[in-house]
Design an enzyme around this catalytic site. Structure first.
Site, mmCIF file in Angstrom:
data_model
loop_
_atom_site.group_PDB
_atom_site.id
_atom_site.type_symbol
_atom_site.label_atom_id
_atom_site.label_comp_id
_atom_site.label_asym_id
_atom_site.label_seq_id
_atom_site.Cartn_x
_atom_site.Cartn_y
_atom_site.Cartn_z
ATOM 1 C CB SER A 176 72.275 46.623 70.990
ATOM 2 O OG SER A 176 71.839 45.113 71.785
ATOM 3 C CB THR A 177 67.572 46.045 70.960
ATOM 4 O OG1 THR A 177 67.893 45.364 72.145
ATOM 5 C CG2 THR A 177 66.133 45.719 70.671
ATOM 6 C CG HIS A 202 75.163 43.901 71.334
ATOM 7 N ND1 HIS A 202 74.566 44.537 72.200
ATOM 8 C CD2 HIS A 202 76.500 43.895 71.346
ATOM 9 C CE1 HIS A 202 75.599 45.412 72.934
ATOM 10 N NE2 HIS A 202 77.056 45.080 72.329
ATOM 11 C CG MET A 295 68.093 47.419 76.997
ATOM 12 S SD MET A 295 66.712 46.076 77.338
ATOM 13 C CE MET A 295 65.334 46.895 76.377
ATOM 14 C CG ASP A 298 78.843 47.234 74.737
ATOM 15 O OD1 ASP A 298 79.853 47.445 75.232
ATOM 16 O OD2 ASP A 298 78.869 46.378 73.790
#
Length: 357
Positions: A176-177, A202, A295, A298
């Protein structure tokens, strides 16, 4: 607590006005100012440096990519890109993510003011998420108000029996991030011959295709946005499309992917938990699961299911993560066998593909 100081950089007066109003309404955010182009912004930043920048990438006098690179060279700072849903805009935004931007807020070509008002909670959440980023590692948007948090059960049932171990291997990755930069590092370091790879990063709808195209031009392995019934082939990486879940499936001795709609899982679509659960179900001990910077949580439960099914599992370490959220939660849930630095991941993928265990 000190408020998050934000500078807005956009050539649209409407965007500057609306974003300023939306962010200023949150007591935890202070808008330092709004600049019409990067040169004005740089003058403003000489007086006071922001904690977070919200900026477009297509601007006059200096393009956003050049501006972003100058920021990262001088003083790495979390940057949120506010970009239009256009093919050109998507490609430019992916370049910005590669250059260090941490998140994307999409805006339409028309009805921008209404859109930003509708997306105010997402914008505020993106700013707060960006403020938590480790700028030395320089893009997980907690959504506000918080919707019901579904598990992977809404997409497919939990695996009931482990797969037998074979010589057919597959790698599944969740990020993600900070993941766009981390994935670029990993995939560009891989040789042509590696197991088939399926990735959930993401990212908003419309941007994953540009992300896959960019990586395909940089990597020895083939990279493409996943589509239903795509085979998972050695030397190829499939990127889950934004806005849709991607599942690993098995037909005979062949792995393929299913791309499907469905509710958000852990407030994401695509969801790492969905991919990892499907890998536990379809591949079991024949899979390697890797969870990277991001973050939230998930992927934590899905990785535990993969480990239970006999898969090998890795998590990126805190030192090399932009945000040590998803890996930390996966470790806490007990699904991670090995914690490694980003530098080690390409070699471990290659070694995994060579092992016949």
């Amino acid at each position: 607590m000190a408020r998050i100081r934000v500078l807005i950089v956009d050539d649209s007066a409407v965007i500057r006005q609306v974003v300023t109003q939306l962010l200023s309404a949150d007591p935890g955010i202070e808008v330092l100012g709004a600049a019409a182009d990067p040169l004005i912004a740089m003058e403003r930043m000489k007086k006071e440096w922001p904690d977070v920048l919200v900026m477009d990438v297509e601007m006059p006098r200096m393009d956003g990519i050049t501006f972003l690179r100058r920021i990262m060279a001088e003083r790495p700072t979390p940057v949120i890109i506010c970009s239009s849903l256009t093919e050109k805009g998507a490609q430019t935004t992916i370049e910005a993510m590669s250059a260090g931007a941490v998140s994307i807020i999409t805006k339409p070509k028309l009805g921008v003011k209404q859109f930003l008002n509708d997306a105010s909670a997402d914008l505020v959440a993106a700013v707060k998420s960006a403020a938590a980023v480790n700028p030395r590692r320089l893009a997980a948007r907690p959504v506000m108000p918080v919707p019901e948090k579904h598990s992977a059960d809404v997409i497919l049932p939990a695996p009931t029996r482990p797969m037998l171990k074979t010589t057919e291997r597959v790698v599944v990755i969740g990020a993600s991030t900070g993941g766009t930069q981390a994935l670029e590092y990993v995939l560009t370091a891989l040789p042509e011959v590696v197991p088939g790879i399926v990735i959930v990063q993401h990212m908003p709808e419309k941007f994953t295709e540009a992300f896959a195209q960019r990586l395909d031009g940089l990597c020895k392995v083939k990279v493409k946005e996943a589509a239903s019934n795509d085979r998972v082939l050695p030397g190829q990486a499939l990127i889950a499309p934004g806005g849709r879940h991607t599942l690993l499936r098995l037909s005979g001795a062949r792995y393929y992917v299913e791309v499907t709609d469905g509710p958000l899982v852990n407030r994401h679509r695509p969801s790492v938990d969905v991919l990892f659960r499907s890998a536990a179900q379809a591949a079991g001990a024949n899979a390697l699961g890797i969870i990277m910077t991001g973050m939230g949580d998930d992927g934590a439960r899905g990785m535990k299911e993969m480990a239970t099914a006999g898969a090998a599992t890795l998590a990126q370490d805190e030192q090399s993560c932009v945000v040590f959220g998803m890996p930390k939660e996966a470790i806490r849930h007990g699904g991670v066998q090995t914690v490694v630095s980003l530098d080690e991941i390409p070699g471990l993928i290659v070694r995994y593909g060579r092992s016949l265990g």
